[in-house]
Write an enzyme that holds these catalytic residues in place. Structure first.
Site, PDB file in Angstrom:
ATOM      1  N   ASP A 131       1.310  10.294   3.939  1.00  0.00           N
ATOM      2  CA  ASP A 131       1.989  11.125   4.931  1.00  0.00           C
ATOM      3  C   ASP A 131       0.972  12.026   5.633  1.00  0.00           C
ATOM      4  OD1 ASP A 131       4.106  12.049   6.340  1.00  0.00           O
ATOM      5  OD2 ASP A 131       4.946  13.280   4.747  1.00  0.00           O
TER       6      ASP A 131
ATOM      7  N   GLU B 103       0.865  -1.187   0.000  1.00  0.00           N
ATOM      8  CA  GLU B 103       0.000   0.000   0.000  1.00  0.00           C
ATOM      9  C   GLU B 103       0.891   1.222   0.000  1.00  0.00           C
ATOM     10  OE1 GLU B 103      -2.443  -0.273   3.535  1.00  0.00           O
ATOM     11  OE2 GLU B 103      -2.705  -2.411   3.189  1.00  0.00           O
TER      12      GLU B 103
ATOM     13  N   CYS C 282       3.686  45.399  10.981  1.00  0.00           N
ATOM     14  CA  CYS C 282       3.763  46.844  10.870  1.00  0.00           C
ATOM     15  C   CYS C 282       2.330  47.312  10.666  1.00  0.00           C
ATOM     16  CB  CYS C 282       4.617  47.240   9.671  1.00  0.00           C
ATOM     17  SG  CYS C 282       4.567  49.024   9.388  1.00  0.00           S
TER      18      CYS C 282
ATOM     19  N   CYS D   3       9.618  51.583   7.342  1.00  0.00           N
ATOM     20  CA  CYS D   3       9.095  52.916   7.682  1.00  0.00           C
ATOM     21  C   CYS D   3       9.490  53.345   9.087  1.00  0.00           C
ATOM     22  CB  CYS D   3       7.571  52.933   7.552  1.00  0.00           C
ATOM     23  SG  CYS D   3       6.764  51.903   8.782  1.00  0.00           S
TER      24      CYS D   3
ATOM     25  N   CYS E  14       9.813  48.828  12.126  1.00  0.00           N
ATOM     26  CA  CYS E  14       9.678  48.354  10.752  1.00  0.00           C
ATOM     27  C   CYS E  14      10.927  48.756   9.954  1.00  0.00           C
ATOM     28  CB  CYS E  14       8.426  48.964  10.122  1.00  0.00           C
ATOM     29  SG  CYS E  14       8.276  48.543   8.378  1.00  0.00           S
TER      30      CYS E  14
ATOM     31  N   TYR F 218      -7.107   1.763   6.196  1.00  0.00           N
ATOM     32  CA  TYR F 218      -6.224   0.644   5.865  1.00  0.00           C
ATOM     33  C   TYR F 218      -6.217  -0.506   6.866  1.00  0.00           C
ATOM     34  CZ  TYR F 218      -3.001   3.774   8.451  1.00  0.00           C
ATOM     35  OH  TYR F 218      -2.451   4.616   9.353  1.00  0.00           O
TER      36      TYR F 218
ATOM     37  N   CYS G 230       2.947  52.665   5.335  1.00  0.00           N
ATOM     38  CA  CYS G 230       4.264  52.025   5.200  1.00  0.00           C
ATOM     39  C   CYS G 230       4.492  51.688   3.719  1.00  0.00           C
ATOM     40  CB  CYS G 230       4.322  50.757   6.040  1.00  0.00           C
ATOM     41  SG  CYS G 230       5.817  49.795   5.741  1.00  0.00           S
TER      42      CYS G 230
ATOM     43  N   LYS H 190      10.653   3.134   3.046  1.00  0.00           N
ATOM     44  CA  LYS H 190      10.523   4.587   2.901  1.00  0.00           C
ATOM     45  C   LYS H 190      11.385   5.133   1.771  1.00  0.00           C
ATOM     46  CE  LYS H 190      10.109   6.885   6.720  1.00  0.00           C
ATOM     47  NZ  LYS H 190       9.276   7.712   7.583  1.00  0.00           N
TER      48      LYS H 190
ATOM     49  N   LYS I 117       2.289   4.601   1.473  1.00  0.00           N
ATOM     50  CA  LYS I 117       2.355   5.126   2.838  1.00  0.00           C
ATOM     51  C   LYS I 117       1.984   6.610   2.779  1.00  0.00           C
ATOM     52  CE  LYS I 117       5.238   5.047   6.950  1.00  0.00           C
ATOM     53  NZ  LYS I 117       5.013   6.420   7.370  1.00  0.00           N
TER      54      LYS I 117
HETATM   55  S1  IVH Z   1      -0.371   0.247   8.767  1.00  0.00           S
HETATM   56  C1  IVH Z   1       0.670  -1.771  12.756  1.00  0.00           C
HETATM   57  N1  IVH Z   1      -0.740   1.325   6.387  1.00  0.00           N
HETATM   58  O1  IVH Z   1       2.514   5.154   8.868  1.00  0.00           O
HETATM   59  C2  IVH Z   1       0.285  -1.209  11.432  1.00  0.00           C
HETATM   60  N2  IVH Z   1       0.183   2.684   8.108  1.00  0.00           N
HETATM   61  O2  IVH Z   1       5.083   4.720  10.283  1.00  0.00           O
HETATM   62  C3  IVH Z   1       0.449   0.243  11.368  1.00  0.00           C
HETATM   63  N3  IVH Z   1       0.624   4.997   7.450  1.00  0.00           N
HETATM   64  O3  IVH Z   1       1.313   5.140  12.165  1.00  0.00           O
HETATM   65  C4  IVH Z   1      -0.104   1.006  10.304  1.00  0.00           C
HETATM   66  N4  IVH Z   1      -0.085   4.798   5.370  1.00  0.00           N
HETATM   67  O4  IVH Z   1       0.123   6.646  10.458  1.00  0.00           O
HETATM   68  C5  IVH Z   1      -0.300   1.511   7.651  1.00  0.00           C
HETATM   69  N5  IVH Z   1      -1.129   2.154   4.271  1.00  0.00           N
HETATM   70  C6  IVH Z   1      -0.719   2.340   5.509  1.00  0.00           C
HETATM   71  C7  IVH Z   1      -0.225   3.591   5.955  1.00  0.00           C
HETATM   72  C8  IVH Z   1       0.216   3.720   7.273  1.00  0.00           C
HETATM   73  C9  IVH Z   1       0.416   5.628   6.274  1.00  0.00           C
HETATM   74  C10 IVH Z   1       1.213   5.645   8.645  1.00  0.00           C
HETATM   75  C11 IVH Z   1       0.449   5.381   9.929  1.00  0.00           C
HETATM   76  C12 IVH Z   1       1.446   4.716  10.844  1.00  0.00           C
HETATM   77  C13 IVH Z   1       2.743   5.153  10.253  1.00  0.00           C
HETATM   78  C14 IVH Z   1       3.847   4.190  10.625  1.00  0.00           C
END
Ligand code: IVH
Length: 691
Positions: free
Chosen positions: A122, A118, A448, A433, A430, A230, A453, A336, A120
């Site tokens: 942010d 999946e 300011c 001015c 400032c 998820y 100004c 990552k 990840k």
């Molecule tokens: S699974 C124990 N799936 O990443 C399983 N986490 O660094 C934990 N996150 O705290 C989470 N996308 O906030 C999972 N597809 C995804 C995710 C995901 C983002 C974040 C989540 C977690 C953090 C871990």
């Protein structure tokens, strides 16, 4: 008060279902099935019925997403099941080691094991509890063991269902996922904050986290958070509900019981959640590596930020066998992407006075290459930001660029701090001015407040001339500075009195360019009323709010006289904005400005429908989506052209899309358009159509 008749009760139920379906189609499926105007009408009808017969209100009514009463604080609660975080791997070698580790943990390595990959996301993790299908609690991750109960705020997120889409829901379900802000919304929020002189959010993740912890659910609702689910836990009825075995929907043959992560994701989707569409199952490490590598590039085209991919074992049985270490699940890992970061040195810190008077400190950096551009400056936002980072002149800092976000300083390397490093103090006066600066208690910005100004005047002129406002080509920062210094311009209205001779008298200005500028200024008188409103630079009135206001108060005289309450009644205009607009029009200098703009013949009313229809409307009634990098036009420019020709712009492809304008690296929108057999246009074809 009479109680609702069976017919009225039925109508309310029907309205709720229709509205729920429409918003699910719009927000979760990205495939609208109802015109906005129809939705609004049905919504108002339901609201009216509920006002008349309050007994009709149910907690999962679409009208109940945004609560009225702000919280005074959030309550800390213990998670039913703790939220673990994930172990990180930054390369294939680390990932391979992880595979070896989980395999060693088992007595025998299962054949045919599968990985679910999946993206990840942010953002911020949330834990949601549903009882008998109804959302009862939403909690932030916190430290994983306890988090804050922010149910009120979570209810405003349209991609989170208030009721699960199941006929016989289990007694208790826990859903986890990531709340996040799409990049374009993040940018709009920051633009609005810049307009209002408020501290900017450093990135979409901070903005999402900050928004979730807002006490006022109305503000949360305006910020338009999104959510991808998820993780799914279905409480074991026999263990957790011993007296309640007969709860409808619990019998396991009736209820689809997922045995893999893949099935859990599918079920989450059926329940009404948005699940990220880019998930995939793989059988080998190599296939996972390909997925990871391909997304490293492709993620640039996603409308939200991702920082890696999450790899999970698919089988729930296998997951159960592996369990957790002190900190992490053994059955999942985050692969990552290295953040685009680079070290550099802060050579100096200066301040810039913006058009709102906000004094923004800027770090001047030793130039450094980062993600393909040379970075030489980074905003330090405000005094608090500098103090939190403890950044000093001479420090070595790490700067980061994520996605299309402007570079930011993420941290200082104190071990490299030279002995002669200097702390920075915000000036008391400032720099433009010399008037004393102020820092209101409840604001992060130092300001300011001298209305005359020159920096504020220059900033307002540049804003007035900017592309989205009056779009005066050739009136950039340099000429503005010259005009102000020569005392030729003291307000935007003065621009319209400028003569060719006056402009030609400026240094390095010929008669020809002076004439061109006078023409461009005259041309700007044709710009529509909403752009003039935006150009005025009223606090909080960005492009979107300017259009909203222009639609409701179709002349500036009406707007100037509008009651704060009437302004706040517009969907999308909050009380803070309403207040700012009213106050602006009460200031005598602003009233004079409007009179002068009127005399100069600017558009201070919405053009009548007759006028608009007289313009060429070659794209009238057609909906366009623009994707990828076009050869000549920026995306916003292409969208403006389309709108001017009467076309509509949508940010996502659906069956309602008529044309997809495609440039290089188009991403997933193209795939979707191909599936839906939507006509594709190049930039050149678009231009032809408009002509
Ligand atoms: S699974 C124990 N799936 O990443 C399983 N986490 O660094 C934990 N996150 O705290 C989470 N996308 O906030 C999972 N597809 C995804 C995710 C995901 C983002 C974040 C989540 C977690 C953090 C871990």
């Amino acid at each position: 008060m009479a109680s609702a008749s069976p017919e009225i009760q039925q109508r309310a139920t029907q309205l709720r279902q229709q509205l729920q379906k429409a918003s699910y189609a719009y927000y979760v499926l990205d495939e609208p099935i109802m015109e906005d105007a129809v939705y609004d009408r049905l919504y108002r009808e339901l609201e009216e019925l509920e006002t008349q017969y309050p007994e009709l209100i149910v907690p999962d009514s679409p009208t109940q997403r945004v609560g009225d009463i702000p919280a005074d604080k959030f309550i800390s609660v213990r998670h039913n099941i703790p939220l673990y975080s994930l172990e990180n791997a930054f390369n294939l070698a680390e990932f391979t080691k992880w595979q070896e580790r989980w395999q060693r943990h088992l007595a025998s390595i299962p054949d045919n094991f599968e990985y679910v990959c999946e993206l990840k996301i942010d953002g911020s993790a949330l834990a949601l509890t549903y009882e008998n299908g109804l959302l009862v609690r939403g909690v932030t991750r916190g430290n994983g063991v306890t988090g804050e109960d922010i149910t009120q705020n979570i209810r405003t997120i349209q991609t989170i269902p208030l009721r699960l889409n199941l006929d016989n829901p289990p007694a208790r379900v826990e859903v986890r996922g990531e709340a996040f802000l799409p990049i374009d919304i993040f940018e709009k929020i920051n633009q609005a904050r810049a307009t209002a002189g408020e501290a900017l959010f450093a990135n979409p993740r901070n903005a999402a986290a900050g928004t979730l912890r807002q006490l006022d659910p109305k503000i949360v609702s305006e910020r338009k958070l999104a959510f991808f689910a998820y993780t799914l836990y279905i409480a074991d009825a026999e263990k957790s509900q011993p007296d309640n075995l007969q709860v409808p929907g619990i019998s396991s043959d009736e209820f689809f019981n997922p045995t893999t992560q893949w099935e859990s994701l599918e079920l989450l989707q059926e329940m009404g959640f948005k699940v990220n569409p880019h998930r995939q199952v793989f059988q080998s490490l190599e296939a996972v590596a390909d997925y990871y590598n391909s997304w490293d590039n492709a993620r640039q085209n996603l409308p939200y930020l991702t920082d890696g991919v999450v790899v999970k074992l698919n089988s729930h049985e296998l997951k159960e066998k592996l369990g957790f270490t002190q900190k992490f699940p053994r059955w999942a890992i985050a692969l990552k992407y290295p953040a685009e970061e680079a070290p550099t040195q802060v050579e100096n810190i200066t301040v810039n006075v913006g058009r709102t008077g906000a004094v923004t400190p800027l770090a001047l950096l030793q130039p450094v290459e980062l993600a393909g551009t040379t970075v030489q400056r980074a905003t330090l936002h405000n005094k608090d930001f500098i103090e939190q980072l403890d950044v000093r002149i001479g420090d070595t800092v790490i700067i980061r660029k994520a996605g299309e976000i402007i570079p930011e300083i993420v941290r200082v390397l104190p071990e490299l701090r030279p002995e002669n490093s200097q702390t920075f103090q915000m000036p008391h006066n400032c720099p433009e001015c010399n008037q004393p600066l102020v820092k209101p208690e409840n604001e992060a910005a130092t300001r300011c407040i001298n209305a005359s100004c020159p920096a504020i005047l220059r900033g307002s002129l540049v804003h007035w001339a900017s592309r989205d406002a009056l779009d005066i080509r050739g009136l950039g920062e340099k000429i503005v500075r010259q005009l102000v210094e020569a005392n030729l311009v003291n307000s935007v209205a003065d621009l319209y009195d400028l003569t060719v001779e006056q402009i030609a008298s400026l240094e390095r200005m010929g008669t020809k360019s002076a004439q061109k500028l006078v023409n461009a200024i005259a041309e700007s008188k044709k710009q529509p009323y909403s752009r003039v409103l935006y150009g005025l630079g009223i606090r909080y009135v960005g492009k979107v709010n300017a259009e909203l206001l222009a639609n409701y108060f179709t002349t500036i005289a009406q707007l100037a006289q509008a009651q704060t309450a009437n302004l706040a009644a517009i969907n999308g205009i909050g009380s803070e904005i309403a207040q700012a607009v009213s106050e602006w029009f009460q200031i005598p200098a602003n009233q004079t400005l409007i009179e002068r703009l009127q005399a100069a013949d600017l558009q201070l009313a919405k053009s009548s429908d007759r006028e608009t229809s007289r313009q060429t409307q070659s794209l009238a009634g057609k909906t366009f989506v623009v994707t990828g990098t076009l050869p000549n036009l920026k995306r916003a420019e292409a969208e403006d052209l389309i709108k001017q020709a009467g076309g509509k712009i949508s940010s996502s492809v659906s069956s309602k899309t008529d044309y997809l304008v495609v440039g290089e690296n188009p991403g997933s929108k193209l795939e979707k358009a191909q599936k839906l057999k939507i006509t594709q246009l190049s930039e050149a074809e678009l231009r032809k159509m408009i002509e």
